[in-house]
Design a protein around this motif. Structure first.
Motif, PDB file in Angstrom:
ATOM      1  N   MET A   1       0.854  -1.203   0.000  1.00 22.22           N
ATOM      2  CA  MET A   1       0.000   0.000   0.000  1.00 22.22           C
ATOM      3  C   MET A   1       0.882   1.243   0.000  1.00 22.22           C
ATOM      4  SD  MET A   1      -3.055   0.918   2.612  1.00 22.22           S
ATOM      5  CE  MET A   1      -4.069  -0.521   2.325  1.00 22.22           C
ATOM      6  N   SER A   2       0.535   2.200  -0.808  1.00 23.07           N
ATOM      7  CA  SER A   2       1.376   3.411  -0.880  1.00 23.07           C
ATOM      8  C   SER A   2       1.219   4.244   0.387  1.00 23.07           C
ATOM      9  CB  SER A   2       0.969   4.246  -2.093  1.00 23.07           C
ATOM     10  OG  SER A   2      -0.301   4.824  -1.861  1.00 23.07           O
ATOM     11  N   GLU A   3       2.142   5.176   0.558  1.00 21.33           N
ATOM     12  CA  GLU A   3       2.120   6.022   1.750  1.00 21.33           C
ATOM     13  C   GLU A   3       0.888   6.920   1.720  1.00 21.33           C
ATOM     14  OE1 GLU A   3       5.823   8.036   3.791  1.00 21.33           O
ATOM     15  OE2 GLU A   3       5.148   9.141   2.040  1.00 21.33           O
ATOM     16  N   PRO A   4       0.134   6.984   2.822  1.00 22.20           N
ATOM     17  CA  PRO A   4      -1.052   7.843   2.801  1.00 22.20           C
ATOM     18  C   PRO A   4      -0.680   9.318   2.714  1.00 22.20           C
ATOM     19  CG  PRO A   4      -0.747   6.880   4.973  1.00 22.20           C
ATOM     20  CD  PRO A   4       0.310   6.292   4.101  1.00 22.20           C
ATOM     21  N   LEU A   5      -1.584  10.103   2.132  1.00 22.65           N
ATOM     22  CA  LEU A   5      -1.377  11.551   2.057  1.00 22.65           C
ATOM     23  C   LEU A   5      -1.431  12.141   3.465  1.00 22.65           C
ATOM     24  CD1 LEU A   5      -1.154  14.104   0.375  1.00 22.65           C
ATOM     25  CD2 LEU A   5      -3.604  13.988  -0.049  1.00 22.65           C
ATOM     26  N   LEU A   6      -2.451  11.714   4.194  1.00 24.04           N
ATOM     27  CA  LEU A   6      -2.616  12.211   5.566  1.00 24.04           C
ATOM     28  C   LEU A   6      -3.055  11.038   6.427  1.00 24.04           C
ATOM     29  CD1 LEU A   6      -3.003  14.634   7.605  1.00 24.04           C
ATOM     30  CD2 LEU A   6      -5.337  14.763   6.763  1.00 24.04           C
ATOM     31  N   GLU A   7      -2.411  10.876   7.559  1.00 23.63           N
ATOM     32  CA  GLU A   7      -2.771   9.765   8.423  1.00 23.63           C
ATOM     33  C   GLU A   7      -2.716  10.208   9.876  1.00 23.63           C
ATOM     34  OE1 GLU A   7      -0.152   6.361   8.534  1.00 23.63           O
ATOM     35  OE2 GLU A   7      -1.908   5.044   8.668  1.00 23.63           O
ATOM     36  N   ALA A   8      -3.808   9.996  10.583  1.00 20.24           N
ATOM     37  CA  ALA A   8      -3.846  10.319  12.010  1.00 20.24           C
ATOM     38  C   ALA A   8      -4.166   9.049  12.770  1.00 20.24           C
ATOM     39  CB  ALA A   8      -4.906  11.379  12.283  1.00 20.24           C
ATOM     40  N   ARG A   9      -3.531   8.882  13.930  1.00 20.97           N
ATOM     41  CA  ARG A   9      -3.758   7.685  14.727  1.00 20.97           C
ATOM     42  C   ARG A   9      -4.040   8.076  16.173  1.00 20.97           C
ATOM     43  NH1 ARG A   9      -2.381   2.722  12.760  1.00 20.97           N
ATOM     44  NH2 ARG A   9      -1.278   2.732  10.765  1.00 20.97           N
ATOM     45  N   GLY A  10      -5.115   7.507  16.695  1.00 15.00           N
ATOM     46  CA  GLY A  10      -5.409   7.625  18.123  1.00 15.00           C
ATOM     47  C   GLY A  10      -5.516   9.056  18.626  1.00 15.00           C
ATOM     48  N   ILE A  11      -6.236   9.902  17.846  1.00 16.71           N
ATOM     49  CA  ILE A  11      -6.321  11.320  18.217  1.00 16.71           C
ATOM     50  C   ILE A  11      -7.270  11.530  19.407  1.00 16.71           C
ATOM     51  CG2 ILE A  11      -7.077  13.606  17.457  1.00 16.71           C
ATOM     52  CD1 ILE A  11      -4.589  12.835  16.101  1.00 16.71           C
ATOM     53  N   HIS A  12      -6.745  12.138  20.456  1.00 13.90           N
ATOM     54  CA  HIS A  12      -7.571  12.605  21.586  1.00 13.90           C
ATOM     55  C   HIS A  12      -7.468  14.111  21.638  1.00 13.90           C
ATOM     56  CE1 HIS A  12      -8.532   8.801  23.735  1.00 13.90           C
ATOM     57  NE2 HIS A  12      -7.488   8.366  23.055  1.00 13.90           N
ATOM     58  N   SER A  13      -8.600  14.799  21.469  1.00 14.64           N
ATOM     59  CA  SER A  13      -8.580  16.264  21.518  1.00 14.64           C
ATOM     60  C   SER A  13      -9.567  16.781  22.545  1.00 14.64           C
ATOM     61  CB  SER A  13      -8.909  16.854  20.147  1.00 14.64           C
ATOM     62  OG  SER A  13      -7.811  16.724  19.288  1.00 14.64           O
ATOM     63  N   TYR A  14      -9.234  17.901  23.101  1.00 11.82           N
ATOM     64  CA  TYR A  14     -10.052  18.518  24.158  1.00 11.82           C
ATOM     65  C   TYR A  14     -10.328  19.974  23.804  1.00 11.82           C
ATOM     66  CZ  TYR A  14      -8.664  14.669  27.291  1.00 11.82           C
ATOM     67  OH  TYR A  14      -8.457  13.458  27.862  1.00 11.82           O
ATOM     68  N   TYR A  15     -11.493  20.448  24.218  1.00 14.68           N
ATOM     69  CA  TYR A  15     -11.716  21.895  24.321  1.00 14.68           C
ATOM     70  C   TYR A  15     -11.752  22.199  25.810  1.00 14.68           C
ATOM     71  CZ  TYR A  15     -12.801  22.628  19.401  1.00 14.68           C
ATOM     72  OH  TYR A  15     -12.723  22.725  18.040  1.00 14.68           O
ATOM     73  N   GLY A  16     -10.717  22.800  26.330  1.00 15.26           N
ATOM     74  CA  GLY A  16     -10.628  22.995  27.770  1.00 15.26           C
ATOM     75  C   GLY A  16     -10.671  21.645  28.458  1.00 15.26           C
ATOM     76  N   ALA A  17     -11.649  21.437  29.332  1.00  7.92           N
ATOM     77  CA  ALA A  17     -11.734  20.178  30.058  1.00  7.92           C
ATOM     78  C   ALA A  17     -12.606  19.163  29.317  1.00  7.92           C
ATOM     79  CB  ALA A  17     -12.286  20.428  31.464  1.00  7.92           C
ATOM     80  N   SER A  18     -13.298  19.589  28.251  1.00  8.65           N
ATOM     81  CA  SER A  18     -14.198  18.669  27.550  1.00  8.65           C
ATOM     82  C   SER A  18     -13.409  17.764  26.618  1.00  8.65           C
ATOM     83  CB  SER A  18     -15.229  19.440  26.726  1.00  8.65           C
ATOM     84  OG  SER A  18     -15.768  20.484  27.477  1.00  8.65           O
ATOM     85  N   HIS A  19     -13.561  16.494  26.812  1.00 10.46           N
ATOM     86  CA  HIS A  19     -12.893  15.492  25.987  1.00 10.46           C
ATOM     87  C   HIS A  19     -13.738  15.269  24.741  1.00 10.46           C
ATOM     88  CE1 HIS A  19     -10.547  11.438  26.136  1.00 10.46           C
ATOM     89  NE2 HIS A  19     -10.414  12.066  25.003  1.00 10.46           N
ATOM     90  N   ILE A  20     -13.287  15.761  23.583  1.00 12.87           N
ATOM     91  CA  ILE A  20     -14.132  15.728  22.382  1.00 12.87           C
ATOM     92  C   ILE A  20     -13.829  14.514  21.502  1.00 12.87           C
ATOM     93  CG2 ILE A  20     -14.937  17.030  20.387  1.00 12.87           C
ATOM     94  CD1 ILE A  20     -15.468  18.538  22.916  1.00 12.87           C
TER      95      ILE A  20
END
Lengths: 235, 287
Positions: A1-20
């Protein structure tokens, strides 16, 4: 498989204290079209902002063509060939239509300039008539054309469209869909977020459905069954 | 007042206003774009005047001192932005006021250590030392006319920079929507650094060219700072053209106030500010 253009793994993001975002994986290959779906508040825009560096994920990694950009400044990520049409359009009202386009002009990563100022005006003749107008003086549809044109001025490899047809009259929305289809057919990879699921499924190679900050479906568009749509998208 | 006296006061007022504009333009840009209240801005004006004093003494001429002084002040701007100001963009105004007030004290102390507390003069360059005779006993110094001319050129250059160049478009785009500008590949931090250094250089340059007419003395930045805040508020925060118009209005009000109503001259500019704000609370040019 060719290299992906964009790849994200296991993203955890927050807005302040809110786990989104709760460990989201995302991948798009060159020239691929992905429909990013989900009801309001499920984390679609948060995912996009995390991918583009506007929101720093607390955990996980983002790579553009293998290069780790998890901690990179948003402008650096943009210069790797990622362009963004945000929800609400993000026109600069204090710049003219012409200036909105010119300020973004840049050659693509491989040095190619497929999208020139002239070509943008050919693609969006409505804009050509309003070059000296302030960005804030345009109608909603014209603003959307300007945002898309401005994004194309950066000669991107990936275009992310967040609610590009929201709030537009049906005829104008149809024009925008035609333009998006043209961009996709030109070989630019696209991520499309839109309430018009039928149109998204019609364009997308793959669909990803998000519920409460998690991806609950991520597969080719044909496998998106009526059940999934009914259950997670409520239509 | 006869015509020639009026003409002289008019020229003085415009010249003073244009000089204020050089200082105020940087103040309003930094305030409007980065949201920084920079109390130390007057210190840059003072630094410029002292640089003119030292460098003109060193090189023997104000003309050679100017490019050197501009170079030094641009470097100073880059250094200050990098060391101090960039840490304050996201902070509350209170922190900004505290730090920049602290910088005033630091600058005054450094000035006292390096240059002492005496008043100094800077010679008008020979080329511009003449006066234009108007009547038998009235004349106007060429140097002041040259100051106005240079200020107008800089105002024009600033207009071109902001309205016509891509850097100017990026500056305006960044001030309207920072995240979107970054998403289009604009390195907004570098834009901020450049704008800040430009503001420092403009204020210092104003101090340099003002040195021969105003002399060079301790605390000379404080008075300019206050009047420049008046200019920024009257013009509309962040508006360079508002600052130009407001600066000339202030220059004329102050100059004619001193001639026509000498007892109330100290108040005239503040009365003008109060009137403008009653009429337009956001200043002449709302952004």
């Amino acid at each position: 498989m060719s290299e992906p253009l964009l790849e994200a793994r296991g993203i955890h993001s927050y807005y302040g204290a809110s786990h989104i975002l709760h460990g989201v994986d995302f991948r798009i290959d060159r020239g691929e079209t992905i429909g990013l779906m989900g009801r309001n508040g499920m984390g679609k825009t948060t995912l996009i902002r995390s991918l583009l560096g506007h929101l720093r994920p607390r955990a996980g990694s983002v790579k553009v063509r293998g290069l780790d950009v998890t901690q990179a400044a948003p402008y650096r990520i943009a210069r790797l060939g990622l362009a963004y049409v945000p929800e609400g359009r993000g026109i600069f009202p204090n710049l003219t239509v012409r200036e909105n386009l010119i300020m973004a002009a840049r050659a693509g990563l491989d040095g190619r300039c497929d999208w020139t100022y002239e070509r943008i005006l050919d693609t969006f003749p409505r804009l050509a008539e309003r070059l000296a107008n302030g960005g804030g003086e345009l109608s909603g549809g014209e603003q959307q054309m300007l945002t898309i044109g401005r994004a194309l001025m950066t000669n991107p490899q990936l275009l992310i469209l967040d609610e590009a047809t929201e709030g537009l009259a049906p005829l104008i929305a149809r024009d925008i869909w035609t333009i998006i289809r043209g961009i996709r057919d030109s070989g630019i990879a696209t991520v499309i977020v839109d309430k018009n699921y039928g149109a998204v499924i019609g364009l997308a190679d793959r669909c990803m459905v998000m519920v409460k900050g998690r991806a609950v479906f991520d597969d080719v568009a044909e496998k998106l069954s009526g059940d999934v749509v009914q259950k997670y998208l409520g239509v | 007042m006869d015509f020639y006296s009026f003409l002289i006061q008019l020229l003085n007022g415009v010249q003073y206003g244009l000089l204020l504009f050089l200082v105020a333009s940087g103040l309003t840009l930094v305030f409007g774009i980065m949201g920084i209240i920079n109390l130390a801005h007057g210190s840059f004006y003072m630094v410029g005047a002292y640089l003119a004093f030292s460098l003109a003494g060193l090189t023997g001429n104000l003309f050679t001192a100017l490019p050197l002084g501009i170079g030094v002040s641009v470097l100073l701007g880059f250094a200050l932005e990098w060391l101090f100001y960039r840490h304050l963009y996201a902070r509350d105004h209170l922190y900004q006021v505290l730090m920049t007030y602290g910088l005033i004290l630091v600058f005054e102390e450094l000035r006292s250590i390096i240059w002492g507390d005496d008043v100094h003069g800077v010679a008008v360059p020979d080329l511009l030392s003449a006066s234009l005779p108007l009547t038998d006993n009235l004349s106007y110094p060429v140097y002041r006319l040259a100051m106005s001319g240079v200020c107008l050129l800089i105002a024009g250059g600033l207009y071109g920079l902001i309205k016509k160049t891509r850097l100017g478009m990026m500056i305006r785009a960044g001030s309207s929507n920072r995240e979107m500008a970054e998403a289009l590949g604009v390195n907004i931090k570098r834009v901020y650094t450049v704008v800040f250094a430009l503001g420092v250089a403009l204020a210092a340059f104003a101090g340099m060219i003002a040195a021969p007419v105003s002399s060079v003395y301790p605390n000379m930045g404080a008075q300019v700072l206050i009047i420049c805040f008046v200019v920024v508020v009257i013009g509309g925060i962040g508006s360079v053209w508002g600052a130009l118009l407001a600066a000339i209005l202030i220059g004329l009000t102050d100059t004619f106030g001193k001639v026509l109503l000498p007892d109330y001259a100290g108040m005239s500019t503040y009365i003008l500010m109060a009137l403008v704000l009653l009429w337009r609370p956001e200043g002449l040019f709302k952004r």
